[in-house]
Design an enzyme around this catalytic site. Structure first.
Site, PDB file in Angstrom:
ATOM      1  N   LYS A 138       0.825  -1.218   0.000  1.00 26.94           N
ATOM      2  CA  LYS A 138       0.000   0.000   0.000  1.00 26.94           C
ATOM      3  C   LYS A 138       0.858   1.267   0.000  1.00 26.94           C
ATOM      4  O   LYS A 138       0.363   2.365  -0.294  1.00 26.94           O
ATOM      5  CB  LYS A 138      -0.915   0.025   1.220  1.00 26.94           C
ATOM      6  CG  LYS A 138      -1.724  -1.241   1.478  1.00 26.94           C
ATOM      7  CD  LYS A 138      -2.685  -1.569   0.387  1.00 26.94           C
ATOM      8  CE  LYS A 138      -3.607  -2.729   0.752  1.00 26.94           C
ATOM      9  NZ  LYS A 138      -2.894  -4.022   0.977  1.00 26.94           N
ATOM     10  N   LYS A 150       2.545   4.725   5.627  1.00 24.59           N
ATOM     11  CA  LYS A 150       3.600   3.721   5.497  1.00 24.59           C
ATOM     12  C   LYS A 150       4.681   4.180   4.519  1.00 24.59           C
ATOM     13  O   LYS A 150       5.863   3.875   4.707  1.00 24.59           O
ATOM     14  CB  LYS A 150       3.011   2.374   5.069  1.00 24.59           C
ATOM     15  CG  LYS A 150       2.141   1.717   6.124  1.00 24.59           C
ATOM     16  CD  LYS A 150       2.913   1.442   7.421  1.00 24.59           C
ATOM     17  CE  LYS A 150       3.870   0.270   7.267  1.00 24.59           C
ATOM     18  NZ  LYS A 150       4.559  -0.054   8.547  1.00 24.59           N
ATOM     19  N   GLY A 181      -2.889 -16.197   6.189  1.00 26.28           N
ATOM     20  CA  GLY A 181      -2.958 -16.710   7.544  1.00 26.28           C
ATOM     21  C   GLY A 181      -2.757 -15.664   8.622  1.00 26.28           C
ATOM     22  O   GLY A 181      -2.801 -15.990   9.806  1.00 26.28           O
TER      23      GLY A 181
END
Length: 337
Positions: A138, A150, A181
């Site tokens: 992103k 970020k 996961g």
């Protein structure tokens, strides 16, 4: 070969390591890897949730090599105390939900931006040798607040090498896409809907994504410590997948419906923009891309095994040369990775 028979990583063996956000999905996977394979002298888990620390302490049977620091990366003084006599830092702490960021922008700035600068300054003052910070796809050509924070954090860690030029501390970044996961993964969500016989909501039937497993993410961070000089942004060379293939791998034959893209969401993911591609090389026999710093005053040298990428290179999930099939996706999910 059993975990106990594995040869510890020579760089990190016997070292003191600190992980911010250490009770998250990545943190727990890194702790397991470190205890089994890195043989650390001390592994400091730095996080702000006391319940999660309690749960993770029991998950690892109160291993005597583990140390537990309650604290927030917004608190520079607490970080400095936690980094006392620490050799290596993995910075995994972040606020990450795209839609939540749009409603709470300043909270994301305080954790992802100010918190990152606190990590930089505390690491330099504490004499840490190397810091590897976790980023996200992103952050490449960001279109949402989370991605913007970020990207800013990435630049703070790269330019942190300027601040640290007269000291031993060096900083690098690893950037990867969605983690199979991890907490918040779409995989268990789709599985629950399929069990109920419901149609699977797809943000856009054309969507493609980069996915990486938790073991791959941990190995990438360990490799980054070995490869880094300071200032690099490492990107894994991994296959893409269609979101519809992921859905069908989880629930073969399940109906799907298009719910359209949410605010701040991309149709296809990008890990290296065309602008960044001008500074990218391929290393480790094609396993990783390295985006090199464009201004380095701390003695950075291009990697000896670096091979240039093509002109006008970018790395996007829809134009990637490698793709997962439904069977490959299903095998990864079945393996619990």
């Amino acid at each position: 070969m059993t975990a106990s028979a594995l040869v510890p990583d020579p760089l990190l063996s016997g070292a003191s390591i600190l992980v911010t956000g250490g009770t998250g999905s990545f943190g727990k996977a890194f702790i397991r890897y470190a205890l089994d394979r890195l043989d650390p002298k001390r592994l400091v888990v730095f996080s702000r949730d006391e319940l999660k620390q309690y749960e993770v302490r029991h998950l690892f049977d109160d291993d005597p090599r583990l140390r537990w620091f309650l604290g927030d990366v917004r608190d520079r003084e607490r970080l400095l105390r936690a980094m006392h006599h620490v050799d290596y830092v993995v910075h995994a702490a972040a606020l990450k939900q795209v839609d939540t960021a749009e409603y709470n922008p300043w909270e994301f700035v305080k954790t992802n931006v100010i918190g990152s600068q606190n990590v930089v300054e505390a690491a330099i003052d504490a004499g840490v040798k190397k810091v590897v910070a976790l980023s996200t796809d992103k952050a490449s050509s960001p279109i949402n607040l989370y991605g913007a924070t970020k990207l800013t954090a990435d630049k703070l860690f790269v330019t942190g090498n300027h601040y640290a030029a007269a000291y031993q501390t060096r900083f690098a970044v690893v950037r990867y896409g969605n983690v199979m996961g991890s907490r918040g993964s779409v995989i268990p969500f789709f599985a629950r809907l399929a069990e109920q016989g419901r149609s699977l909501p797809i943000t856009d039937l054309r969507c493609t994504r980069f996915f990486i497993t938790l073991p791959q993410a941990v190995q990438m961070v360990v490799d980054a410590f070995d490869m880094m000089q300071g200032g690099e942004l490492f990107v894994p060379r991994i296959p893409s997948m269609k979101v519809t293939d992921l859905a069908q791998a989880i629930a073969p034959g399940a109906p799907m419906h298009d719910i359209s893209l949410r605010p701040g969401e991309k149709l296809h993911e990008e890990m290296i923009s065309p602008e960044e591609g001008r500074r990218a090389v391929v290393v480790r026999d094609g396993r990783y891309f390295v985006i090199q710093p464009d201004l380095a005053t701390w003695g950075y040298q291009p990697p000896a095994d670096g091979k240039p990428v093509p002109d006008d290179f970018s790395y996007r999930s829809n134009t990637n040369e490698e793709w997962y099939t439904q069977d490959q996706i299903a095998a990864i999910i079945d393996a619990g990775l």
